[in-house]
Design an enzyme around this catalytic site. Structure first.
Site, mmCIF file in Angstrom:
data_model
loop_
_atom_site.group_PDB
_atom_site.id
_atom_site.type_symbol
_atom_site.label_atom_id
_atom_site.label_comp_id
_atom_site.label_asym_id
_atom_site.label_seq_id
_atom_site.Cartn_x
_atom_site.Cartn_y
_atom_site.Cartn_z
ATOM 1 N N HIS A 1 33.469 44.547 67.768
ATOM 2 C CA HIS A 1 32.792 43.445 67.091
ATOM 3 C C HIS A 1 31.275 43.555 67.282
ATOM 4 C CE1 HIS A 1 36.700 41.069 67.904
ATOM 5 N NE2 HIS A 1 36.624 41.233 66.598
ATOM 6 N N CYS B 1 33.980 36.222 74.280
ATOM 7 C CA CYS B 1 35.273 36.147 73.577
ATOM 8 C C CYS B 1 36.157 35.011 74.077
ATOM 9 C CB CYS B 1 36.078 37.433 73.753
ATOM 10 S SG CYS B 1 35.253 38.961 73.380
#
Length: 258
Positions: free
Chosen positions: A163, A248
């Site tokens: 990501h 996250c």
């Protein structure tokens, strides 16, 4: 005053089955991961954050990485459509949680895909990583949702890591930090500070000069301390085996209406 609520979700018993894309699979100790998660949540609480626990998704191995399921801009929640199909059932519980907090709820629709870990907000600028988990239609739909609210959306190529926020996050003054080998286009960021460790690229802004970051980046923590910040270190080693990082494991909701 900005709100200080953070969505969190306890690890699934199937955590060890979680997806890995850019690294070799290692054995995950689920019991140790639970201890690390509890310490992470406690660190948020200790620094003034009210944690809101999303209903568990025990059948979804990656569900602890709650950030990937929703993107917040002010009081608007954009429910993601994860690029990995196996992760799409994770969004229902998060949608229920943000609706319960009074957020306005929008969605990413097919054919769009978007993972929340691909979105980095710095003030009203919203960087969105275009890569393996977020496609062009997802970027377009994010623009349509947030630009009318005053956001400036900047698309960033991502190919070397999972990501965008696997590669970069930002300090409180807006300086982007990242580990150069993991970045596709450092020149897209006006102010950039390279860090010496991969996991040093990831910070959660706790408020003031406090930075939540992984214990696996001691050299970067020393760099930040020398710049006048206060690193708050947490061990998230079991989650790092699944390409996870400190960002996250929570969704920080700073823009809720009081």
């Amino acid at each position: 005053m900005p709100s200080k609520k953070a969505l969190v979700r306890r690890p699934s018993p199937r955590l060890a089955e979680g997806l890995v894309t850019h690294i070799e699979r290692e054995k995950v100790d689920v019991d140790r991961a639970m201890e690390q998660w509890e310490a992470y949540v406690e660190a948020l609480r200790k620094h003034g954050w009210e944690t809101v626990e999303v209903d568990p998704a025990d059948d979804c191995p990656d569900s602890v990485f709650v950030e990937d399921t929703v993107v917040m801009f002010r009081n608007v929640a954009l429910i993601a459509r994860p690029g990995a199909e196996s992760r799409r059932p994770e969004t229902a519980g998060v949608e229920e949680a943000v609706a319960g907090l009074g957020c306005s709820v929008n969605w990413i629709w097919e054919p769009g895909t978007l993972d929340g870990g691909d979105v980095l907000k710095i003030g009203d600028t919203v960087y969105v990583g275009r890569g393996g988990r977020t496609n062009a239609a997802g970027v377009q739909q994010l623009r349509a949702a947030f630009e009318p609210l005053g956001a400036r959306v900047v698309a960033v190529p991502v190919s070397k890591v999972l990501h965008l926020k696997s590669a970069v996050t930002a300090l409180p003054d807006g300086t982007v930090i990242g580990h150069i080998p993991n970045m596709d286009a450092p020149s897209l960021f006006d102010r950039f500070l390279p860090v010496p460790e991969e996991s040093g690229s990831h910070v959660v802004l706790l408020g003031g000069d406090k930075l939540l970051m992984a214990a696996s980046a001691p050299k970067t923590a020393e760099l930040f301390a020398d710049l006048g910040y206060q690193p708050v270190l947490v061990d998230i080693g079991e989650f790092e085996k699944l390409e996870g990082c400190v960002t996250c494991l929570s969704v920080r909701l700073r823009g809720l209406y009081s």
